[in-house]
Design an enzyme around this catalytic site. Sequence first.
Site, short mmCIF file in Angstrom:
data_model
loop_
_atom_site.label_atom_id
_atom_site.label_comp_id
_atom_site.label_asym_id
_atom_site.label_seq_id
_atom_site.Cartn_x
_atom_site.Cartn_y
_atom_site.Cartn_z
CB CYS A 155 41.52 32.24 41.46
SG CYS A 155 41.99 33.37 42.78
CB CYS B 55 42.74 28.39 40.41
SG CYS B 55 42.51 29.54 39.05
FE1 SF4 Z 1 46.02 28.39 36.24
FE2 SF4 Z 1 44.26 29.92 37.53
FE3 SF4 Z 1 46.62 30.94 36.76
FE4 SF4 Z 1 44.84 30.40 34.93
S1 SF4 Z 1 44.59 31.91 36.61
S2 SF4 Z 1 47.02 29.80 34.83
S3 SF4 Z 1 43.83 28.61 35.74
S4 SF4 Z 1 46.30 29.37 38.26
#
Ligand code: SF4
Length: 249
Positions: free
Chosen positions: A232, A123
Amino acid sequence: MTAFAQRTAADLNEAYGDLPPGELLKLLFTWYPASQTSFANSFGLEDIVIQHLLLSFPEQAESFVLDTGRLPEETYELIERWRLRFGLRPRIFSPRADLLDEFLSENGPNAFYQSQILRKSCCGIRKLEPLTRALAGKTAWISGLRREQSSARASLEVFAYDEDQRLKLSPLANWNLDQVWTYVREHNLPYNRLHDQGYPSIGCAPCTRAVSAGEDLRSGRWWWETDLQRECGLHTPRSERTEHATPQR
Ligand code: SF4
């Protein structure tokens, strides 16, 4: 920034927190030129309400999308539908290729399932670092957060200052889900078809699933994690984030 806008968030909430969303946006643009404001548009249900309200202003806040590269196809379709119907061209911010390449090489494409640290690192790279770029030079921003969305958002206020002292306006903070749907239907707005398949909150495809009736609206996000503060980091103070914006070794 005008002296008016430098009032504390508590003062602003006391004075204006009960105004309808359109009036709140109007107020924001009397304090700040639209060019100094940004709207973080994830194309979630709340965000399309705000985006539609923004279209009625002659000068609008810049809308931006954090394209993580892992969004569901339905979200990309929706962006295209708004482009065709309203001519909307949000700025797109993608992750930095060097950070992503290193993270993926080290941890694999689905590292988020391995640990919360890796999930927050993902994230960090795909959302938080691009958000920093999206907000650079802005003095105010708009979000589609609502108090009712989760226990973690229960104390959300309409006005807040972020850690960089930007005013953050959440015009729908007081709205419930029925009000959001009523607006969307009354204006026949294009919305993400995943909402009709049990997804009240939609993020990246591998990290979002449908929820059952009565479940927390955000319980389908990072569903495998036991920590109930499923955020996030976009709307979390830096001091409370545990993510790393650089690859884990
Ligand atoms: Fe990556 Fe966060 Fe998107 Fe999941 S929600 S793919 S962990 S950026």
